[in-house]
Scaffold this motif. Sequence first.
Motif, mmCIF file in Angstrom:
data_model
loop_
_atom_site.group_PDB
_atom_site.id
_atom_site.type_symbol
_atom_site.label_atom_id
_atom_site.label_comp_id
_atom_site.label_asym_id
_atom_site.label_seq_id
_atom_site.Cartn_x
_atom_site.Cartn_y
_atom_site.Cartn_z
ATOM 1 N N UNK A 1 0.723 -1.296 -0.031
ATOM 2 C CA UNK A 1 0.045 0.021 0.021
ATOM 3 C C UNK A 1 0.799 1.324 -0.027
ATOM 4 N N UNK A 2 1.972 1.534 0.466
ATOM 5 C CA UNK A 2 2.861 2.573 0.466
ATOM 6 C C UNK A 2 2.357 3.705 1.529
ATOM 7 N N UNK A 3 1.865 4.733 0.655
ATOM 8 C CA UNK A 3 1.467 5.645 1.029
ATOM 9 C C UNK A 3 -0.095 5.784 1.396
ATOM 10 N N UNK A 4 -0.707 4.619 0.919
ATOM 11 C CA UNK A 4 -1.890 4.290 1.091
ATOM 12 C C UNK A 4 -2.978 5.231 0.062
ATOM 13 N N UNK A 5 -2.183 5.882 -0.903
ATOM 14 C CA UNK A 5 -2.932 6.769 -1.856
ATOM 15 C C UNK A 5 -3.942 5.898 -2.580
ATOM 16 N N UNK A 6 -3.690 4.737 -3.095
ATOM 17 C CA UNK A 6 -4.670 3.859 -3.957
ATOM 18 C C UNK A 6 -5.903 3.460 -3.212
ATOM 19 N N UNK A 7 -5.680 2.931 -1.993
ATOM 20 C CA UNK A 7 -6.607 2.429 -1.154
ATOM 21 C C UNK A 7 -7.598 3.567 -0.398
ATOM 22 N N UNK A 8 -6.882 4.701 -0.244
ATOM 23 C CA UNK A 8 -7.590 5.982 0.463
ATOM 24 C C UNK A 8 -8.683 6.526 -0.616
ATOM 25 N N UNK A 9 -8.063 6.643 -1.966
ATOM 26 C CA UNK A 9 -8.821 7.157 -2.867
ATOM 27 C C UNK A 9 -10.189 6.184 -3.163
ATOM 28 N N UNK A 10 -9.750 4.780 -3.351
ATOM 29 C CA UNK A 10 -10.805 3.958 -3.672
ATOM 30 C C UNK A 10 -12.098 4.213 -2.484
ATOM 31 N N UNK A 11 -11.588 4.147 -1.048
ATOM 32 C CA UNK A 11 -12.453 4.583 -0.174
ATOM 33 C C UNK A 11 -12.950 5.782 -0.324
ATOM 34 N N UNK A 12 -12.416 6.764 -0.735
ATOM 35 C CA UNK A 12 -12.885 8.131 -0.749
ATOM 36 C C UNK A 12 -14.076 8.368 -2.003
ATOM 37 N N UNK A 13 -13.847 7.492 -3.141
ATOM 38 C CA UNK A 13 -14.757 7.566 -4.253
ATOM 39 C C UNK A 13 -15.946 6.314 -4.093
ATOM 40 N N UNK A 14 -15.634 5.611 -3.247
ATOM 41 C CA UNK A 14 -16.576 4.378 -3.073
ATOM 42 C C UNK A 14 -16.968 4.200 -1.523
ATOM 43 N N UNK A 15 -17.542 5.033 -0.900
ATOM 44 C CA UNK A 15 -17.856 5.339 0.288
ATOM 45 C C UNK A 15 -18.827 3.676 0.673
ATOM 46 N N UNK A 16 -18.607 3.131 1.710
ATOM 47 C CA UNK A 16 -18.956 1.894 1.953
ATOM 48 C C UNK A 16 -18.115 0.614 1.908
ATOM 49 N N UNK A 17 -16.872 0.868 1.023
ATOM 50 C CA UNK A 17 -16.342 -0.342 0.826
ATOM 51 C C UNK A 17 -15.413 -0.722 2.498
ATOM 52 N N UNK A 18 -15.244 -2.071 2.398
ATOM 53 C CA UNK A 18 -14.145 -2.347 3.782
ATOM 54 C C UNK A 18 -12.911 -2.510 3.216
ATOM 55 N N UNK A 19 -11.997 -1.467 3.351
ATOM 56 C CA UNK A 19 -10.696 -1.283 2.913
ATOM 57 C C UNK A 19 -9.432 -1.496 3.812
ATOM 58 N N UNK A 20 -8.735 -2.448 3.515
ATOM 59 C CA UNK A 20 -7.587 -2.876 3.992
ATOM 60 C C UNK A 20 -6.424 -2.840 3.248
ATOM 61 N N UNK A 21 -5.335 -2.307 3.974
ATOM 62 C CA UNK A 21 -4.167 -2.076 3.130
ATOM 63 C C UNK A 21 -2.889 -2.815 3.926
ATOM 64 N N UNK A 22 -2.144 -3.357 3.301
ATOM 65 C CA UNK A 22 -1.064 -4.232 3.724
ATOM 66 C C UNK A 22 0.501 -3.713 3.199
ATOM 67 N N UNK A 23 1.360 -3.531 4.017
ATOM 68 C CA UNK A 23 2.649 -3.291 3.748
ATOM 69 C C UNK A 23 3.704 -3.856 4.619
ATOM 70 N N UNK A 24 5.027 -4.410 4.245
ATOM 71 C CA UNK A 24 5.864 -5.043 5.057
ATOM 72 C C UNK A 24 6.663 -3.450 5.909
ATOM 73 N N UNK A 25 6.587 -2.477 5.145
ATOM 74 C CA UNK A 25 7.375 -1.278 5.984
ATOM 75 C C UNK A 25 6.625 -0.578 7.100
ATOM 76 N N UNK A 26 7.098 -0.568 8.263
ATOM 77 C CA UNK A 26 6.630 0.066 9.246
ATOM 78 C C UNK A 26 6.610 1.554 9.160
#
Length: 277
Positions: free
Chosen positions: A119-144
């Motif tokens: 997910x990195x900065x989360x830009x993909x996931x957050x954009x998806x949630x912003x434009x499709x309210x109601x999705x259950x969105x999870x982002x995974x990354x190995x980097x703290x």
Amino acid sequence: MTIQELYKEGIFRLKQARIAEAELDAWYLLEYVTGISRTMYYLKQGETAEEQAAERYFDCISRRAQRIPLQHITGEQEFMGLPFIVNEHVLIPRQDTEILVEEALSHLSGNEQVLDMCTGSGCILISLEHYRKGIRAVGADISDEALQVAKRNAESLNADVTFLKSDLFEQVAERYDLIVSNPPYIRTKAIEELEEEVRLHDPMIALDGKEDGLYFYKKITEKSRKHLKQGGWLLFEIGYDQGEDVAKMMEKAGFTEVTVKKDLAGLDRVVSGMYNR
């Protein structure tokens, strides 16, 4: 020194440093430091610049001349019409990646479970949630460090998303309607040829796709089958020359309706496919 002289000197110094878009970068930094808009600039260009602002501006110009990315200086990059916090721990969101988001949105109505792998900065996931309210969105990354940036972005943009630390699917337990990923895909040897702004300042862990650039596509395609619901979709951003390889890989793994979509420059950019269990 007037505001106009300040701007012109910024352009001159960046051109001396051979920065490709010297005028544009000098302007963005002027806007960042002074808060002045284009309209206000033309009204106030003859006014004397504040000494503190001038010092800060030339400090920013100096950093940009050292090939530090503009976005690392301002700490922000717009993506899908939203402002995202960025730093040296995440890839800077790029316009090409918006093609991936738009394609993912075409498969979402607003009640699906979505996983953003790497997910990195989360830009993909957050954009998806912003434009499709109601999705259950999870982002995974190995980097703290990347996850910290993603969480800050979610907070600043009031996004209802969850992030977890995971080496690919290691900590992922559920099944999803859609999995989306922009994984590392640069061939290891090719990293040496990238521009300094990327090679020296983007996190290596987010660039290196191993010897052939396909390592993470293979891993994610294989493992995603256990984490997709019946008829679920897998979508990848890819390098311009990886469309055929990734498409064949997905088809071999049992994905159907595999499609390669091009970006605005006419280059292969997104591969998507549906998985029937």
